[in-house]
Motif scaffolding. Sequence first.
Motif, short mmCIF file in Angstrom:
data_model
loop_
_atom_site.label_atom_id
_atom_site.label_comp_id
_atom_site.label_asym_id
_atom_site.label_seq_id
_atom_site.Cartn_x
_atom_site.Cartn_y
_atom_site.Cartn_z
N ALA A 89 0.64 -1.19 -0.03
CA ALA A 89 -0.10 0.05 0.07
C ALA A 89 0.96 1.30 -0.16
N ASP A 90 2.05 1.28 0.52
CA ASP A 90 2.86 2.12 0.54
C ASP A 90 3.95 2.48 -0.49
N GLN A 91 3.85 1.72 -1.69
CA GLN A 91 4.95 1.80 -2.72
C GLN A 91 4.46 2.81 -3.89
N GLY A 92 3.36 3.35 -3.69
CA GLY A 92 2.83 4.48 -4.72
C GLY A 92 4.16 5.21 -5.10
N ALA A 126 -3.84 -3.84 -8.53
CA ALA A 126 -4.75 -3.87 -9.47
C ALA A 126 -5.20 -2.25 -9.71
N GLU A 127 -4.89 -1.57 -8.57
CA GLU A 127 -5.35 -0.10 -8.99
C GLU A 127 -3.96 0.49 -9.54
N GLU A 128 -2.83 0.03 -9.35
CA GLU A 128 -1.65 0.75 -10.07
C GLU A 128 -1.83 0.41 -11.75
N TYR A 129 -2.27 -0.55 -11.75
CA TYR A 129 -2.36 -1.41 -13.28
C TYR A 129 -3.63 -1.78 -13.79
N PRO A 130 -4.60 -1.08 -13.54
CA PRO A 130 -5.84 -1.53 -13.89
C PRO A 130 -6.28 -2.17 -15.28
N ALA A 131 -5.39 -1.68 -16.18
CA ALA A 131 -5.69 -2.14 -17.90
C ALA A 131 -4.99 -3.50 -17.80
N GLN A 132 -4.19 -3.69 -17.05
CA GLN A 132 -3.45 -4.92 -17.03
C GLN A 132 -4.29 -6.09 -16.42
N ALA A 133 -4.52 -5.63 -15.23
CA ALA A 133 -5.36 -6.38 -14.16
C ALA A 133 -6.54 -6.91 -14.93
N LYS A 134 -7.26 -5.97 -15.66
CA LYS A 134 -8.51 -6.30 -16.65
C LYS A 134 -8.31 -7.14 -17.68
N ASP A 135 -6.88 -7.17 -18.11
CA ASP A 135 -6.62 -8.06 -19.60
C ASP A 135 -6.27 -9.38 -18.99
N ILE A 136 -5.78 -9.43 -17.92
CA ILE A 136 -5.32 -10.68 -17.18
C ILE A 136 -6.70 -11.33 -16.64
N GLY A 137 -7.45 -10.58 -15.94
CA GLY A 137 -8.65 -11.36 -15.58
C GLY A 137 -9.73 -11.56 -16.46
N ARG A 138 -9.65 -10.89 -17.78
CA ARG A 138 -10.58 -11.44 -18.80
C ARG A 138 -10.25 -12.60 -19.72
N ASP A 139 -8.91 -13.20 -19.46
CA ASP A 139 -8.29 -14.32 -20.23
C ASP A 139 -8.61 -15.47 -19.82
N PRO A 140 -9.54 -16.57 -20.40
CA PRO A 140 -9.92 -17.63 -19.70
C PRO A 140 -8.55 -18.46 -19.42
N PHE A 180 -10.58 -5.38 -7.47
CA PHE A 180 -10.57 -6.30 -8.61
C PHE A 180 -11.89 -6.09 -9.61
N ARG A 181 -13.02 -5.71 -8.81
CA ARG A 181 -14.22 -5.38 -9.42
C ARG A 181 -14.28 -4.29 -9.95
N LYS A 182 -13.37 -3.08 -9.55
CA LYS A 182 -13.32 -1.94 -10.02
C LYS A 182 -12.66 -1.91 -11.41
N ALA A 183 -11.54 -3.08 -11.35
CA ALA A 183 -10.81 -2.98 -12.64
C ALA A 183 -11.42 -3.71 -13.61
N GLY A 184 -12.53 -4.35 -13.51
CA GLY A 184 -13.16 -5.17 -14.52
C GLY A 184 -12.62 -6.60 -14.52
N ILE A 185 -11.96 -7.18 -13.52
CA ILE A 185 -11.75 -8.44 -13.38
C ILE A 185 -12.64 -9.49 -13.54
N GLU A 186 -12.77 -10.43 -14.45
CA GLU A 186 -13.94 -11.27 -14.54
C GLU A 186 -13.54 -12.56 -14.11
#
Length: 293
Positions: A89-92, A126-140, A180-186
Amino acid sequence: MIPSARRLSSTTCALTALALTLTALAACGANPASGSRDQAARATASAPPRPATLAPGPAGLTPVFKKAPRTPASAAPTVALTFDADMTADQGPRAAAGERFDNPALVATLRRLKVPATFFMTGRWAEEYPAQAKDIGRDPLFEVANHSYSHYAFTKRCYGLPTVPASRMRADMERAFAAFRKAGIEHQVPYFRFPGGCYDKRALRALAPGGVTAVQWDVVSGDAFATDADAVARQVLDGVRPGSVVVMHCTRSAAPTTERALRTIVPKLRERGFRFVRVSEQIRAAGEGRAAK
């Protein structure tokens, strides 16, 4: 007086109107709940099954999974590669200064080699890299599990990490799921990995109401801060057994050799006949094995 031809035409129109009215009334009289039930049944049939979890441990504590049971001799042995996407949490400020806690090349290599994997992601990552989190989380090919929000320790004396108070442990976990939900992880699964792998009964009790299964490992890759990819590959290859769970990392700054090590690990294990699976498949096998006893 209406001529006979006009009377016939009027009668036909009246009968047609009456038929339409009766049809509409019949439709209105149908049970709407029946249609809703049919739609719900179709939706349930098409929905993927909920990921398996283990039954609560003694005294209702969060169950802990470390490796899958040995596969039958007739089946290919399985191994699960897991990747911790760590960011505290403190590595921003460090991320803002240019330090990279992601590893897109590693994800690309897993895809190129067609390797299923489970990512244990912190909410802060997931907050720092939302696009990547979403991409990983949508890949079956992949699934995303919880590695806490803060990556702070859930026990005292855990590799120097700050500690989450017991009263905040469940909230820290739930905050990660919210990220995770906010980033769109499925493809998120109800599994939790303790930061540093450190836990005790107090931590297992705190997370029990969340209904998660804690996931540990039996093979340590040694990739954290490693500079020799061959050494990481040898350590994994020497340690893997049927049903193993391997812990690795998905952070460039903290594990710079992991992607290169994978290029050796994956083909060598396939040569030995291993089949790569996600943790959810191993937990399902473990649950079925316990039920059969």
